[in-house]
Design a protein around this motif. Structure first.
Motif, PDB file in Angstrom:
ATOM      1  N   ILE A   1      -0.700  -3.703 -13.456  1.00  0.00           N
ATOM      2  CA  ILE A   1      -0.333  -5.122 -13.638  1.00  0.00           C
ATOM      3  C   ILE A   1      -1.520  -6.055 -13.446  1.00  0.00           C
ATOM      4  O   ILE A   1      -1.409  -7.252 -13.682  1.00  0.00           O
ATOM      5  CB  ILE A   1       0.800  -5.523 -12.653  1.00  0.00           C
ATOM      6  CG1 ILE A   1       0.282  -5.419 -11.207  1.00  0.00           C
ATOM      7  CG2 ILE A   1       2.053  -4.722 -12.896  1.00  0.00           C
ATOM      8  CD1 ILE A   1       1.219  -6.043 -10.197  1.00  0.00           C
ATOM      9  N   PHE A   2      -2.665  -5.513 -12.997  1.00  0.00           N
ATOM     10  CA  PHE A   2      -3.832  -6.378 -12.819  1.00  0.00           C
ATOM     11  C   PHE A   2      -5.084  -5.664 -13.343  1.00  0.00           C
ATOM     12  O   PHE A   2      -5.119  -4.459 -13.497  1.00  0.00           O
ATOM     13  CB  PHE A   2      -4.020  -6.769 -11.342  1.00  0.00           C
ATOM     14  CG  PHE A   2      -4.416  -5.639 -10.442  1.00  0.00           C
ATOM     15  CD1 PHE A   2      -5.763  -5.334 -10.239  1.00  0.00           C
ATOM     16  CD2 PHE A   2      -3.453  -4.858  -9.801  1.00  0.00           C
ATOM     17  CE1 PHE A   2      -6.130  -4.302  -9.424  1.00  0.00           C
ATOM     18  CE2 PHE A   2      -3.820  -3.826  -8.979  1.00  0.00           C
ATOM     19  CZ  PHE A   2      -5.162  -3.541  -8.786  1.00  0.00           C
TER      20      PHE A   2
ATOM     21  N   LYS B   1       3.184 -12.011  -9.549  1.00  0.00           N
ATOM     22  CA  LYS B   1       3.089 -12.759 -10.804  1.00  0.00           C
ATOM     23  C   LYS B   1       4.180 -12.317 -11.781  1.00  0.00           C
ATOM     24  O   LYS B   1       4.756 -11.231 -11.655  1.00  0.00           O
ATOM     25  CB  LYS B   1       1.713 -12.536 -11.446  1.00  0.00           C
ATOM     26  CG  LYS B   1       0.595 -13.296 -10.775  1.00  0.00           C
ATOM     27  CD  LYS B   1      -0.742 -13.038 -11.453  1.00  0.00           C
ATOM     28  CE  LYS B   1      -0.799 -13.689 -12.817  1.00  0.00           C
ATOM     29  NZ  LYS B   1      -0.804 -15.164 -12.739  1.00  0.00           N
ATOM     30  N   GLN B   2       4.484 -13.172 -12.732  1.00  0.00           N
ATOM     31  CA  GLN B   2       5.466 -12.833 -13.762  1.00  0.00           C
ATOM     32  C   GLN B   2       4.978 -11.618 -14.559  1.00  0.00           C
ATOM     33  O   GLN B   2       3.773 -11.474 -14.802  1.00  0.00           O
ATOM     34  CB  GLN B   2       5.645 -14.022 -14.715  1.00  0.00           C
ATOM     35  CG  GLN B   2       6.252 -15.264 -14.066  1.00  0.00           C
ATOM     36  CD  GLN B   2       7.666 -15.018 -13.549  1.00  0.00           C
ATOM     37  OE1 GLN B   2       8.446 -14.275 -14.161  1.00  0.00           O
ATOM     38  NE2 GLN B   2       8.010 -15.607 -12.400  1.00  0.00           N
ATOM     39  N   PRO B   3       5.875 -10.747 -14.989  1.00  0.00           N
ATOM     40  CA  PRO B   3       5.459  -9.535 -15.730  1.00  0.00           C
ATOM     41  C   PRO B   3       4.685  -9.845 -17.003  1.00  0.00           C
ATOM     42  O   PRO B   3       3.885  -9.043 -17.454  1.00  0.00           O
ATOM     43  CB  PRO B   3       6.798  -8.844 -16.063  1.00  0.00           C
ATOM     44  CG  PRO B   3       7.768  -9.393 -15.055  1.00  0.00           C
ATOM     45  CD  PRO B   3       7.340 -10.795 -14.754  1.00  0.00           C
TER      46      PRO B   3
ATOM     47  N   GLY C   1      -3.548 -15.051  -8.597  1.00  0.00           N
ATOM     48  CA  GLY C   1      -2.194 -14.786  -8.123  1.00  0.00           C
ATOM     49  C   GLY C   1      -1.389 -16.055  -7.872  1.00  0.00           C
ATOM     50  O   GLY C   1      -1.747 -17.155  -8.303  1.00  0.00           O
ATOM     51  N   ILE C   2      -0.320 -15.910  -7.092  1.00  0.00           N
ATOM     52  CA  ILE C   2       0.624 -17.025  -6.902  1.00  0.00           C
ATOM     53  C   ILE C   2       0.154 -17.999  -5.835  1.00  0.00           C
ATOM     54  O   ILE C   2       0.745 -19.067  -5.669  1.00  0.00           O
ATOM     55  CB  ILE C   2       2.025 -16.475  -6.537  1.00  0.00           C
ATOM     56  CG1 ILE C   2       1.949 -15.697  -5.206  1.00  0.00           C
ATOM     57  CG2 ILE C   2       2.570 -15.630  -7.675  1.00  0.00           C
ATOM     58  CD1 ILE C   2       3.302 -15.263  -4.687  1.00  0.00           C
ATOM     59  N   GLY C   3      -0.904 -17.655  -5.085  1.00  0.00           N
ATOM     60  CA  GLY C   3      -1.410 -18.561  -4.059  1.00  0.00           C
ATOM     61  C   GLY C   3      -0.784 -18.282  -2.696  1.00  0.00           C
ATOM     62  O   GLY C   3       0.278 -17.657  -2.576  1.00  0.00           O
TER      63      GLY C   3
END
Length: 648
Positions: free
Chosen positions: A514-515, A552-554, A579-581
């Motif tokens: 995913i990353f 994070k969203q897919p 990322g989302i923070g």
């Protein structure tokens, strides 16, 4: 006041302004170099500035201040190569002013300095320079010996430029001593080297020399061929001086063949070419050569007109040698015409100029000897002053040491005891900190192993056996690297990055890709020489993945950037995720009811704090929340600053 007078004043004023501007520029440059640190860089600046301003000092008839001060600095630095280079420059400058005796003295000093420096190239340059000085003074045997030595050394180091100079000079000496066959052999060798080096000016010179050699052997047709080849090269170079020399040589050769028409054509061309040459002595020489040619044909009235023009040009510019030759030529022409009275008068004038030249040469020789004496005296004074300075410094140092010991003897015990106790306490504190750092470092192993085994457990349950086996193989390699690395306080950056990349491979497999991770290593960093504490980045990378990127969203691709920079004595490591923070991560954590604190982060922060205390250097961690223009979280950036350590 007449218009002519006004023009002269304007020209004088303009010349003065230009001279003043040049002077100001030169002395500003001199002051700028004087302000530099006394090292070889300053010496190079003196040398370069001396070369670029040599014409200014020649016009002012002054010594080149850049070279004089550079020479003094080279002596003070005890840098014999620098001394040799500067002596060579000064000697060549003196030779260009026809001060051959002084030039020889400077070039011999350059040779001694080059031998002290054991610099073969500078030795060769000095040998060739002394050889040229001696040849200009007709010390032919001495010049020959110097050039032979230069040739042997230049061949050993493969220096084509100095091989050509030495070979050509040897040929000229042999030409002067009527050893024509040997001279031709050396000129041909020099010509071949110049052709190989693609140096057209050197080719032109050697072609001309071959022409003179064959002319001396009375092989006039062959000589004319070489003069014409030399002329062709000079015409390609658009070199008026070389063209004038070739035209004169061709005129003389055709005159010797008694082909007077051809001779006159080339001598007239020489006269035209000499009009473009700055040194007007060549113009006077051309007039004289034409006059002699006309005299040989019995055209005495016309011959004397050209000889008179030579005398007028020479009188205006003060060419005494040319005046001596011109009056001598005029005397011979009057004699050939049967006018013995005028022939005797012209011969007397020629002798007067000859006596004047001899007096000048004697006076110049005395002046040069005095100049050499003054230079040697100043050099000896400098050495004496340096010697006295060293002696005085030693005496002063001895007196200071004696005074210090006498005055400080009673305090030494107290001061020594104080520093001993303080040193012992500092060492004890440092050992305590190092043990604490070692303890923290060792805590990283079980922490990381626990997290990794947990990941393997989840991976085995969620994947097939083959992929689990592959994961376990990579994990075992990672464990070996980590166990090896954490035995040391520091490891090379390439080893740390290897383990970090292997860890990221495992986490990417675990998270189904995913990353994406990208590494940016500064080009100035040698990964095998820079050292870093082991496992110092892994907790922050882990935190970025599990608290930033996995949420994070897919549909959004996670990015993790790891950047390494080396600034002065600091290694700056930056870990950036999209990322989302931290704020959202905390909300998710609270929603799930997790109160777990990251052991890895806490231990690493403690390690960095201890590194700062032990090294007494900057070691910090800064976490920055990244936001867009609307204030929405776009990720997190962690900047770790560590003291730069190196293998060597």
């Amino acid at each position: 006041m007449s218009i002519k007078g006004v023009c002269i004043i304007c020209l004088l004023f303009l010349s003065y302004n230009l001279w003043a501007q040049d002077s100001l520029q030169v002395y500003r440059q001199l002051e700028q170099i004087r302000s530099m640190r006394p090292d070889t860089a300053k010496l190079s600046a003196y040398l370069k500035a001396g070369r670029s301003n040599s014409r200014y000092f020649d016009q002012q008839k002054q010594e080149n201040l850049f070279w004089q001060e550079g020479l003094l600095l080279a002596h003070q630095l005890h840098y014999p190569k620098g001394v040799a280079v500067l002596y060579n420059e000064i000697g060549t400058s003196k030779r260009n002013k026809s001060l051959y005796l002084i030039a020889e003295d400077f070039h011999e000093k350059a040779l001694k300095a080059a031998e002290d420096a054991k610099d073969t190239l500078q030795i060769v340059i000095a040998l060739n320079n002394v050889g040229v000085d001696c040849r200009r003074q007709d010390k032919l045997q001495k010049a020959f010996d110097y050039h032979v030595r230069a040739l042997k050394l230049a061949e050993q180091i493969g220096d084509i430029r100095n091989i050509c100079i030495a070979t050509n000079s040897i040929g000229n000496i042999q030409l002067s001593t009527e050893r024509y066959d040997e001279a031709i052999e050396h000129f041909n060798k020099a010509l071949a080297l110049e052709e190989k080096s693609n140096n057209p000016l050197g080719m032109a010179i050697n072609l001309g020399n071959l022409g003179y050699a064959y002319q001396s052997k009375k092989k006039l047709d062959l000589a004319i061929q070489y003069f014409k080849r030399s002329l062709a090269v000079n015409q390609q170079l658009n070199n008026p001086t070389g063209m004038a020399v070739c035209y004169n040589a061709l005129g003389a050769a055709y005159k010797e063949k008694k082909e007077y028409d051809h001779a006159m054509v080339y001598l007239q061309k020489a006269l035209e070419a000499n009009e473009k040459v700055e040194d007007k002595v060549h113009v006077a020489e051309s007039y004289l050569n034409i006059g002699k040619l006309l005299g040989a044909q019995g055209k005495h009235e016309e011959a004397r007109k050209y000889m008179q023009q030579s005398i007028e040009v020479s009188t205006f510019w003060g060419f005494k040698s040319m005046l001596m030759d011109a009056w001598k030529g005029l005397a011979e022409d009057y004699k050939a015409a049967g006018d013995f009275k005028r022939s005797l008068e012209a011969a007397d004038k020629s002798l007067l100029y000859k006596d004047s030249i001899l007096d000048e040469k004697a006076s110049m020789a005395i002046t040069q000897m005095q100049a050499i004496y003054e230079v040697d005296r100043k050099d000896n004074q400098i050495r004496a002053l340096e010697h006295d300075k060293i002696i005085n410094n030693l005496r002063t140092r001895r007196n200071v040491i004696i005074t210090f010991f006498l005055g400080a003897f009673l305090l030494m015990g107290f001061i020594g005891g104080f520093w001993y106790i303080r040193h012992r306490n500092l060492e004890a504190k440092k050992q305590t900190l190092q043990l604490e750092l070692k303890s923290l470092r060792s805590q990283m192993n079980p922490h990381f192993i626990f997290n990794s085994l947990s990941s393997i457990h989840r991976y085995i349950w969620s994947n097939n056996q083959e992929e689990a086996s592959d994961y376990l193989t990579k994990f075992s390699r990672l464990m070996r690297l980590i166990l090896d690395n954490t035995q040391h306080t520091f490891v090379t950056l390439n080893k740390e990055l290897e383990s970090l990349k292997l860890y990221l491979d495992l986490e990417s497999l675990r998270c189904n890709g995913i990353f994406e991770c990208r590494f940016f290593i500064d080009a100035g960093i040698n990964e095998e020489e820079v050292l870093i504490p082991p496992m110092i980045l892994q907790p922050y990378v882990e935190n970025a993945i599990w608290h930033g990127l996995v949420h994070k969203q897919p549909t959004e691709k996670g990015l993790l950037d790891i950047e390494m920079l080396l600034e002065k004595r600091s290694l700056i490591c930056t870990i950036t995720d999209n990322g989302i923070g931290r704020k959202k991560a905390m909300e998710i954590k609270e929603r799930k009811g997790k109160a777990h604190t990251s052991v890895g982060m806490k231990v690493t922060e403690g390690r960095i704090d201890l590194i700062r205390k032990i090294n007494n250097k900057e070691a910090t961690v800064t976490v920055t929340d990244l936001e867009d223009e609307q204030g929405n979280a776009t990720g997190t950036q962690v900047t770790i600053v560590l003291p730069a350590e190196f293998v060597f």
